[in-house]
Design a protein around this motif. Structure first.
Motif, PDB file in Angstrom:
ATOM      1  N   GLN A 224     -12.542   1.096   0.642  1.00  0.00           N
ATOM      2  CA  GLN A 224     -11.353   0.393   0.137  1.00  0.00           C
ATOM      3  C   GLN A 224     -11.755  -0.780  -0.756  1.00  0.00           C
ATOM      4  OE1 GLN A 224      -8.476   1.927   0.761  1.00  0.00           O
ATOM      5  NE2 GLN A 224      -9.703   3.373   1.921  1.00  0.00           N
TER       6      GLN A 224
ATOM      7  N   GLU B 196       0.837  -1.215   0.000  1.00  0.00           N
ATOM      8  CA  GLU B 196       0.000   0.000   0.000  1.00  0.00           C
ATOM      9  C   GLU B 196       0.869   1.261   0.000  1.00  0.00           C
ATOM     10  OE1 GLU B 196      -2.639   0.082   3.323  1.00  0.00           O
ATOM     11  OE2 GLU B 196      -3.450  -1.905   2.931  1.00  0.00           O
TER      12      GLU B 196
ATOM     13  N   ARG C 194     -12.857   0.445  -4.030  1.00  0.00           N
ATOM     14  CA  ARG C 194     -11.673   0.949  -4.730  1.00  0.00           C
ATOM     15  C   ARG C 194     -10.890  -0.220  -5.333  1.00  0.00           C
ATOM     16  NH1 ARG C 194     -12.071   5.476  -6.597  1.00  0.00           N
ATOM     17  NH2 ARG C 194     -12.367   6.696  -4.720  1.00  0.00           N
TER      18      ARG C 194
ATOM     19  N   PRO D 197      -6.346   2.262  -3.335  1.00  0.00           N
ATOM     20  CA  PRO D 197      -6.813   1.529  -2.155  1.00  0.00           C
ATOM     21  C   PRO D 197      -5.701   1.375  -1.123  1.00  0.00           C
ATOM     22  CG  PRO D 197      -6.461   0.008  -3.993  1.00  0.00           C
ATOM     23  CD  PRO D 197      -6.147   1.383  -4.508  1.00  0.00           C
ATOM     24  N   ILE D 198      -5.986   1.709   0.111  1.00  0.00           N
ATOM     25  CA  ILE D 198      -5.026   1.482   1.208  1.00  0.00           C
ATOM     26  C   ILE D 198      -5.770   0.813   2.352  1.00  0.00           C
ATOM     27  CG2 ILE D 198      -3.308   3.279   0.729  1.00  0.00           C
ATOM     28  CD1 ILE D 198      -4.869   5.025   2.844  1.00  0.00           C
ATOM     29  N   PRO D 199      -6.166  -0.452   2.174  1.00  0.00           N
ATOM     30  CA  PRO D 199      -7.021  -1.075   3.193  1.00  0.00           C
ATOM     31  C   PRO D 199      -6.427  -1.072   4.607  1.00  0.00           C
ATOM     32  CG  PRO D 199      -6.265  -2.690   1.540  1.00  0.00           C
ATOM     33  CD  PRO D 199      -5.926  -1.338   1.013  1.00  0.00           C
ATOM     34  N   LEU D 200      -5.169  -1.478   4.757  1.00  0.00           N
ATOM     35  CA  LEU D 200      -4.607  -1.495   6.115  1.00  0.00           C
ATOM     36  C   LEU D 200      -4.334  -0.079   6.619  1.00  0.00           C
ATOM     37  CD1 LEU D 200      -2.114  -4.496   6.310  1.00  0.00           C
ATOM     38  CD2 LEU D 200      -4.573  -4.471   6.585  1.00  0.00           C
ATOM     39  N   GLY D 201      -3.835   0.785   5.741  1.00  0.00           N
ATOM     40  CA  GLY D 201      -3.565   2.159   6.158  1.00  0.00           C
ATOM     41  C   GLY D 201      -4.839   2.836   6.622  1.00  0.00           C
ATOM     42  N   SER D 202      -5.896   2.556   5.914  1.00  0.00           N
ATOM     43  CA  SER D 202      -7.172   3.152   6.245  1.00  0.00           C
ATOM     44  C   SER D 202      -7.701   2.620   7.578  1.00  0.00           C
ATOM     45  CB  SER D 202      -8.129   2.809   5.100  1.00  0.00           C
ATOM     46  OG  SER D 202      -9.392   3.273   5.372  1.00  0.00           O
TER      47      SER D 202
END
Lengths: 331, 331, 331, 331
Positions: C303, A220, C306, B294-299
């Motif tokens: 996410q 990411e 996305r 998309p930044i699933p973990l960052g989000s």
């Protein structure tokens, strides 16, 4: 009962009494070390591991549910038997390397399982990656038969197995650690004692959960940086000297072109498959659920690898999450 | 217009023509180096940073929206003015250190802002952590006035600022990097060039997003391991020699008792506050949203730090996520 | 200035004084109702919306950055002008229907924007889905010019637009609501007043965030149930009479075969595209970030949509998340 | 063997032959319906459920591991025995209501368990909420003893149990459904047949996962709307007539002041506790992991309720997630 097994019996006695372990016994085991070693589970990992035992002069007695998978090992000089019980009858040190918990339960406690014919004092080393609570159950079952069970899951893939470069994380009674280590050092570069039985699994599960989080996080982060106009090599370099550093950024970077000799440099072939990572994360998820521990990122990492399996990434290296998140990303 | 500014004007000319930069100009700047430096934003970070400039012999001309916050710096010998425009009138190198994007916009382009009276050739260095797109806007606005804007956000907290141990991540035209570095090395141990304007912010945002992911991941992993019966020190040790290694596990471990000299050893006091981490993650979230990445973990990391702010952890070090996830966890 | 605009000017006066609004003025507006209506943004949505105004007897004066997109509307009898400013010169009621915040800013405040030539008292209705803070900015800018700005984003797609079945969520000064409603009822079945300016956007963002969460949740739930051996129709039926009920389960079920007349019954064609949902979730994400609100599920939903955009689902209906999570799921 | 059990034996025969079930048998069961009913697990839920059986004229024979918990039921006229085996000896219809899978395994297959002395043809109805795979195991074990096992978990809490307003989701052989329904209708308002054994559990797990997602989503959505300046009652009203509608928004709204008669109107007391929701989500998580299904939102919902348990919300109604996400949210 062989001498080694006899000595193992004594050692167990000592262990239960919490007494000093006579150094003589240890050296006796050492002398007895070239007695046959059993090996159950002759797959992609088991084959090179068992061959490394052969290279070190240990006779190997092996079996697998798929007899055809034993061919290569047989050609290398191992003796192939019909079932785990038969192996247990002839070897007092047995290594198992199986895909998942149900296989381990079957191989140990099934109708033709090891424990049906295990000799007292036998050392059982399970290198499968499974639920630590199953390891504990197997250890109890083994103990009832007078045998000793240790869990010793590995870190490293087929390549490391071939080169005897695996890392073993070992759980079980500490007094047996050296006996296990004697065999494991033939197959690996690091053999680490982690604590009571199940600890090897626990450490492996923890490590791989953190690995998955670090890998997805790195993917990411690199992806975001690239979109913000940064040069990926420069970004990796700065992260690696800063607090954003992790193994996935500095040793196994998922972005093609940043590093040589890693799966991202080779279309994500080889390495550690997404399916295997999803399996290990499933173990982390289950143990966390069963111990009522929140693992928000670990859990999301699990879901992401699960989705990737559903989207055609099952057989790619787990660093392909970079590609998964990026694909057609610019629109 | 001072000599230095005059030279800066020439250098800009050179730069725009993509021509060779005469070495004479650079050495002239060096000679002129003890002309006053402007400093805008005299808070917890700005004060020790500006004092380090004074220590290196640079006269400092400063201002802040809260005049009372300038007292300490004034006592150290800085001259305090009323507003950014006044500073811009007298200094041809100005450093800004402000809480967030709107403050930066106000200080540069507001009615009493720097750009109202900036001299041609002035070097403007913004060390605030803000949205990279705002940095780019400011750079454009500065360029229209004949000035040069660079972004140079810092890594490291108040302690590092006092000890001149900050890391500066610098974005802007490369030909000006040495000019910026001359000042920044008085305040930091590392000054890294990251690329075009906004790149310093981009690198910082990326690094801190990865840092947050690594920290929460480490907290979850350690918590899970402890629940599975592992000794936390041993677990940390094994992770740190394995693929689960990251900065949060080997340098800033969040579990009390594992390491000395980190916030987890001191009730999570000091360090890098949860609120600040939430702010940086908000920047990552916004830039990712705006670039459709998309930044699933960052989000999710962002959401977790946001929830922690709502649950009383706002002023604790960001490694307190271990405590947050664990609190009364055993039930 | 037209009579209607004159009356609008009076009404603004009344409004600012917080006085009673003379019923005469309202009936005057009603009488004046067939004066031309401006329409800016003649895309997939704007075209059928403007045609519905024509059907109700309103002359339409329109413009779009892509003149070719105005052909159909022109053929239907609308007059096409060059730019928003030209429309503003001739119409005292203008509707805008644009893709995103930057377009709205350009159309209202750009060099050829509405506000360059807007007449005092003009009613500006923006049906775009944008950041509520941009709506507030536009309202302020319009107010400075003596015009009234209301936000009125729609729910419902191209089909609903053609059939005049849209829902309008309207924000702005309440006293102007009826004036807006007069036009909006020509294009929609529901016109709901939501509060001060920006409230229409806020409601739409909230609704669509909840919609996305409900849809993904329904997809996961149905997928899990199917894997556990349940009949999908039966599962949907029971959920819909239980606490697991939501719009996505009872009105727009994402599982092929459960319902007729929904995109899941037609290969996920038509409906509300994944890209549009991702855009709306981006607005929710930004507003949540900027107001420092944790939205863990909303954020993860963002996410996921996305990632779907990156994986080839951009143009499918947003209920295709069922297919995305399931694809090859059985292995 | 009682007449009822004899008839049950015949019915099993019929069932296995896939033949028509003679209506006579059903009416015989009906005539025999006031034979004693066993009830195992006399807790908060079991007590009112068993009392409702008594009210309908069924003699109740009960037991619980905590004898003191049987006092109230004993006072109501039930006979209390020592252990499940004793109950099985005297009743040919038995209902179990237990906290979790291990308790069910113990009560059915433990040393003093039901299956030790179960009579052929006995109908066993388990209303516990457990892993569907455990239900299947129990069904197999019961079948070996000639008994019939059905799973029939409930929806509704202690209040619904007292008022006989529970919903039962029933899994098992369809031919036995009416026999189960006869008893279950004494305790609930809805008795729904869901399919083969384990289906009741599967439906409950699915429903409650969706419920959790809907509740957290509603809490986030309402919180975001409030921060954007919307009136919560108005927002709820619009959501409930739009695609953002779900059970948590229209029937059990988590925002204090929006609805009467729900836990949010009463400091989140009563209702369905966070701990119980976390438990059900743990079942969903485990079944999803074991069937390799991605449930990203369900999984995150699980983590959130797990964290809430760790943060002091264990005993509050699960709608308190609104408070959890909001607490001190404005800073």
């Amino acid at each position: 009962m062989s001498m080694a097994a006899l000595l193992r019996g004594y050692r167990n006695l000592y262990k239960r009494c919490n007494k000093y372990v006579d150094i003589t016994l240890v050296s006796c085991r050492s002398m007895a070390s070239k007695t046959p070693v059993g090996f159950i589970g002759i797959g992609n990992m088991g084959t090179p591991m068992a061959k490394n035992l052969l290279k070190h002069g240990y006779p190997v007695i092996a079996t697998d549910v798929f007899p055809e998978s034993c061919k290569e090992l047989c050609d290398s000089g191992a003796q192939i038997l019909d079932c785990p019980a038969d192996v247990a009858e002839r070897a007092d040190r047995i290594i198992t390397m199986l895909p998942s918990s149900p296989n381990v339960i079957e191989v140990y406690t099934g109708p033709n399982g090891i424990l049906k014919k295990v000799k007292k004092g036998t050392l059982l080393i399970d290198s499968s990656t499974i639920d630590p609570s199953v390891s504990k159950e197997m250890a109890l079952a083994a103990e009832k038969m007078g045998a000793v069970y240790m869990d010793a899951p590995v870190s490293g893939g087929v390549g490391a197995a071939s080169l005897a470069k695996l890392t073993f994380m070992v759980g079980g009674v500490e007094v047996e650690f050296n006996a296990a280590k004697e065999l494991l050092t033939c197959m690996g570069a690091n053999v680490v004692y982690c604590g009571q039985v199940g600890s090897g699994q626990a450490v492996k599960i923890c490590n791989n959960m953190m690995l998955a989080i670090g890998m997805i996080g790195t993917a990411e982060t690199m992806n975001l940086g690239i979109r913000l106009g940064l040069d990926p090599k420069l970004l990796a370099k700065i992260l690696n000297m800063s607090s954003g550093r992790c193994w996935s950024s500095d040793t196994y970077n998922p972005v093609p072109g940043v590093m040589e000799g890693v799966p991202s440099a080779n279309s994500y072939q080889g390495g550690f498959g997404t399916t295997l990572m999803a399996k290990d994360l499933g173990l982390a998820q289950n143990t966390a659920t069963n111990t009522r521990i929140p693992i928000p990122l670990g859990s999301l990492a699990h879901q992401i690898y699960r989705i990737m399996c559903a989207c055609g990434y099952a057989n790619k290296d787990f660093s392909s999450v970079f590609q998964f998140l990026r694909e057609e990303g610019v629109q």
